[in-house]
Design a protein around this motif. Structure first.
Motif, short mmCIF file in Angstrom:
data_model
loop_
_atom_site.label_atom_id
_atom_site.label_comp_id
_atom_site.label_asym_id
_atom_site.label_seq_id
_atom_site.Cartn_x
_atom_site.Cartn_y
_atom_site.Cartn_z
N ILE A 24 0.44 -1.16 -0.09
CA ILE A 24 -0.38 -0.21 0.08
C ILE A 24 0.83 1.48 -0.35
O ILE A 24 1.66 1.39 1.34
CB ILE A 24 -1.43 -0.02 1.06
CG1 ILE A 24 -2.23 -1.51 1.34
CG2 ILE A 24 -1.93 1.47 1.65
CD1 ILE A 24 -3.22 -1.18 2.77
N ASP A 26 0.42 5.64 0.24
CA ASP A 26 0.46 6.25 0.43
C ASP A 26 0.28 7.92 -0.10
O ASP A 26 1.46 7.94 -0.12
CB ASP A 26 -0.23 7.16 2.49
CG ASP A 26 -0.99 8.07 2.53
OD1 ASP A 26 -0.73 9.18 2.01
OD2 ASP A 26 -1.53 8.04 3.21
N LEU A 39 -1.34 5.99 9.08
CA LEU A 39 -1.53 5.16 7.81
C LEU A 39 -1.81 4.06 7.97
O LEU A 39 -2.23 3.30 9.13
CB LEU A 39 0.18 4.99 7.82
CG LEU A 39 0.90 6.09 7.70
CD1 LEU A 39 2.89 5.44 8.25
CD2 LEU A 39 0.57 6.55 6.10
N ALA A 43 1.44 0.85 5.09
CA ALA A 43 1.73 1.63 4.22
C ALA A 43 2.90 2.44 4.02
O ALA A 43 3.43 3.11 5.47
CB ALA A 43 0.65 2.53 4.28
N ARG A 45 4.94 5.94 2.86
CA ARG A 45 4.17 7.62 2.17
C ARG A 45 5.66 8.04 0.84
O ARG A 45 7.04 7.29 0.88
CB ARG A 45 4.64 8.93 3.39
CG ARG A 45 3.82 8.38 4.29
CD ARG A 45 2.38 9.56 3.89
NE ARG A 45 2.91 10.81 3.53
CZ ARG A 45 2.66 12.28 2.83
NH1 ARG A 45 1.70 11.36 2.45
NH2 ARG A 45 2.68 12.52 2.69
N SER A 74 -4.20 9.06 -6.62
CA SER A 74 -3.69 7.69 -6.62
C SER A 74 -3.66 6.90 -8.47
O SER A 74 -3.04 6.55 -9.12
CB SER A 74 -5.07 7.14 -5.96
OG SER A 74 -6.09 7.59 -6.07
N TYR A 95 -8.30 7.67 0.78
CA TYR A 95 -8.17 7.31 2.44
C TYR A 95 -9.49 7.62 3.10
O TYR A 95 -9.95 7.38 3.79
CB TYR A 95 -7.09 8.14 2.62
CG TYR A 95 -7.01 8.19 4.32
CD1 TYR A 95 -6.25 7.29 5.01
CD2 TYR A 95 -7.17 9.41 4.78
CE1 TYR A 95 -5.48 7.59 6.21
CE2 TYR A 95 -6.95 9.20 6.72
CZ TYR A 95 -6.03 8.45 7.01
OH TYR A 95 -5.82 8.65 7.78
#
Length: 273
Positions: A24, A26, A39, A43, A45, A74, A95
């Protein structure tokens, strides 16, 4: 209905915490992240606009991109990843949708910073039995799948932590350790926000019962203790034991999540007349 390049929050939540969980990423902006700095489990960053630079690090992985609302951030990053050969989807609604659905979120404030390889480093006493396998399992499945664990003599944990920039755990006098009747696994759940997960709470009770010699607290604790001690006798190498123990915790987590109501009994034979 999501597009072919989107995944729903319901489907993604079923993959969280499993060995085959996707990576994942972010890609919320700095301002968006600052408004809610939690988060999704495990995830990373990253900057959406720099996707072409970090995409090669994710080759061979199934990746879910998460921005604030499932929009341009995204979708643009996912398009770049697919262009560069990475299997990538976006989270439908982003999110905001995950949070609204009550999806599990990690509070990273008290967690250690990763080293120059991008992984957190932890150190504890050698010859693990229960808590020192449970905590690495939790970290790798819900916090940092690349985390490294060092097992050393009890008297050297503090010195190794200082010399190698590792975070000590399950040792008297350190932050990540037992607290009253709670074991280190409990403390990690509380400090990271993962205690919001019902299955992890159930798992924590079993771990606590086995780790603190209170087997009467959970019916599964005695069997779990037996398996844990058996693993400790099977492996001389602590890292090999950790890898074997990951499967034990994976199975117990799936039972806590999906199978607590299931029973098994050999069917009785029907009497022939």
């Amino acid at each position: 209905m999501p597009s072919n390049s989107e995944i729903t929050t319901t489907k993604l939540s079923r993959l969280i915490g499993l060995p085959e969980a996707p990576a994942i990423v972010d890609v919320r902006t700095g301002t968006e992240f600052a408004s809610d700095p939690r988060l999704m489990p495990c995830a990373l960053r990253k900057s959406a606009t720099e996707a072409r630079l970090w995409a090669p690090d994710l080759l061979g992985r199934h990746v879910i991109l998460v921005c604030s609302d499932g929009g341009a951030g995204s979708q643009g990053a996912a398009a770049w990843l697919r262009r560069l050969g990475v299997s990538a989807e976006t989270l439908e609604g982003g999110y905001a949708a995950w949070r609204s659905a009550g999806g599990l979120l990690v509070e990273p404030e008290k967690l250690p910073q990763p080293d120059d390889t991008g992984a957190t480093v932890w150190v504890t006493r050698a010859r693990p039995k229960i808590d020192r396998i449970a905590c690495p399992w939790l970290i790798r499945r819900f916090i940092d799948p690349k985390a490294s664990f060092l097992f050393v003599g009890a008297a050297e944990v503090t010195a190794v932590a200082g010399q190698f920039g590792a975070t000590p755990f399950d040792l008297d006098g350190v932050y990540w350790s037992h607290r009253g009747d709670l074991c280190t696994f409990d403390a990690m759940l509380l400090e990271t926000g993962l205690h919001a997960s019902g299955p992890l709470q159930r798992l924590a009770r079993i771990v606590r019962a086995a780790d603190t010699d209170q087997l009467e607290l959970e019916p599964q604790a005695a069997g779990f203790l037996a398996c844990s001690l058996g693993l400790s006798r099977m492996f001389r190498d602590d890292l090999e034991q950790l890898e074997a123990g990951m499967l034990l915790y994976d199975a117990l987590f799936r039972w806590c999540r999906d199978a607590t109501d299931e029973t098994h009994n050999w069917p009785s034979r029907t009497k022939q007349g």
